[in-house]
Design a protein around this motif. Structure first.
Motif, PDB file in Angstrom:
ATOM      1  N   ARG A  45       0.744  -1.443  -0.368  1.00 36.75           N
ATOM      2  CA  ARG A  45       0.446  -0.098  -0.051  1.00 36.75           C
ATOM      3  C   ARG A  45       0.769   1.388   0.333  1.00 36.75           C
ATOM      4  O   ARG A  45       0.328   2.292  -0.891  1.00 36.75           O
ATOM      5  N   TRP A  46       1.706   1.259   0.318  1.00 37.51           N
ATOM      6  CA  TRP A  46       2.488   2.894   0.864  1.00 37.51           C
ATOM      7  C   TRP A  46       3.692   2.979  -0.543  1.00 37.51           C
ATOM      8  O   TRP A  46       4.150   3.250  -0.747  1.00 37.51           O
ATOM      9  N   SER A  47       3.359   1.799  -1.343  1.00 35.80           N
ATOM     10  CA  SER A  47       4.325   1.742  -2.352  1.00 35.80           C
ATOM     11  C   SER A  47       2.930   2.294  -3.836  1.00 35.80           C
ATOM     12  O   SER A  47       3.970   1.488  -4.791  1.00 35.80           O
ATOM     13  N   GLU A  48       2.210   2.390  -3.798  1.00 31.95           N
ATOM     14  CA  GLU A  48       1.320   2.753  -4.543  1.00 31.95           C
ATOM     15  C   GLU A  48       1.528   3.727  -5.828  1.00 31.95           C
ATOM     16  O   GLU A  48       2.173   4.540  -4.980  1.00 31.95           O
ATOM     17  N   PRO A  49       1.050   4.071  -6.774  1.00 31.97           N
ATOM     18  CA  PRO A  49       1.921   5.091  -7.725  1.00 31.97           C
ATOM     19  C   PRO A  49       1.395   5.788  -7.731  1.00 31.97           C
ATOM     20  O   PRO A  49       2.275   6.408  -8.127  1.00 31.97           O
ATOM     21  N   GLN A  50       0.247   6.676  -6.887  1.00 29.72           N
ATOM     22  CA  GLN A  50      -0.194   7.541  -6.614  1.00 29.72           C
ATOM     23  C   GLN A  50       0.200   8.398  -6.357  1.00 29.72           C
ATOM     24  O   GLN A  50       0.516   9.849  -5.998  1.00 29.72           O
ATOM     25  N   ARG A  51       1.361   7.789  -5.456  1.00 28.95           N
ATOM     26  CA  ARG A  51       1.668   8.034  -4.229  1.00 28.95           C
ATOM     27  C   ARG A  51       3.515   8.566  -4.653  1.00 28.95           C
ATOM     28  O   ARG A  51       4.512   8.336  -4.690  1.00 28.95           O
ATOM     29  N   ARG A  52       3.682  10.420  -4.197  1.00 27.14           N
ATOM     30  CA  ARG A  52       5.020  10.664  -4.585  1.00 27.14           C
ATOM     31  C   ARG A  52       6.114  10.937  -2.942  1.00 27.14           C
ATOM     32  O   ARG A  52       7.252  11.196  -2.638  1.00 27.14           O
TER      33      ARG A  52
END
Length: 224
Positions: A45-52
């Motif tokens: 979850r912490w590595s999802e693509p929407q996160r920057r």
């Protein structure tokens, strides 16, 4: 991103240091069974693509700050659990991320066999990150909120990188709307009676954080 209650694929390549820390934490807190699958799912979850910005690096940084401030906490391991879950559900286009993260924490920690009182406290702490405004006499809330906001007190260069990453997460928001919304958020932070509640974080981070926030507000206003 999957819904908070949707089945997902467990990530096989989770960062080994964080997975080991999660496993040790769950065992200290009395978990039954193998904590590995839940830890890998959290790291997925912490590595999802929407996160920057709200990435595994942010999780690692918050956990590090919790460790540094642990002497102020009443129950450092409960704060660590809350740190793992505080942005576990994150969609920049949604407003209920903290609530969904708290619900995820309850489900996961109940499933791990942790005591109900500790599970409820983790959920309370996660929900506290909506406002970052713990009540007096809440040392665990103070530690979690200070750890989450510690990025505000970084060097000007580190703060600029943080601000740029947040803008990337909100790339779908038109520039004028983003500037107005972001400035409002920063002003609310500056209006808090104290940005940092623990003595150590306040002494180290309050002045640079206020300078960083004021400088970003000035940039946003100048760009408008």
């Amino acid at each position: 991103m999957p819904e908070a209650d949707a089945p997902t694929t467990v990530r096989p390549d989770a960062p080994a240091d964080l997975l080991a820390a999660w496993t040790a934490l769950l065992h200290r807190c009395g978990a039954t069974g193998d904590p590995g699958p839940a830890g890998r799912e959290l790291l997925r979850r912490w590595s999802e693509p929407q996160r920057r910005y709200h990435t595994v690096d942010h999780l690692r940084a918050v956990l590090g700050h919790v460790d540094a401030l642990a002497g102020h906490a009443a129950d450092p391991d409960t704060v660590r659990l809350a740190a793992w879950f505080h942005d576990a559900v994150y969609r920049p286009d949604r407003s209920e991320n903290e609530e969904r993260s708290a619900v995820l924490a309850v489900r996961a920690l109940d499933g791990a066999g942790l005591p109900a009182a500790r599970v409820a406290e983790v959920a309370r702490l996660v929900r506290l990150t909506v406002t970052h405004h713990p009540e007096p006499g809440d040392p665990d809330g103070e530690v979690l909120c200070d750890a989450d906001l510690a990025v505000l007190g970084g060097s000007p260069e580190a703060y600029a990188a943080y601000a740029a990453a947040v803008r990337e997460e909100y790339a779908f928001v038109p520039e004028p709307d983003f500037r107005a919304g972001r400035a409002a958020v920063l002003r609310r932070l500056l209006a808090l009676p104290a940005l940092f509640r623990t003595p150590g974080a306040h002494a180290r981070l309050d002045a640079p954080a206020r300078a960083n926030l004021a400088a970003e507000i000035a940039r946003l206003e100048a760009a408008g």
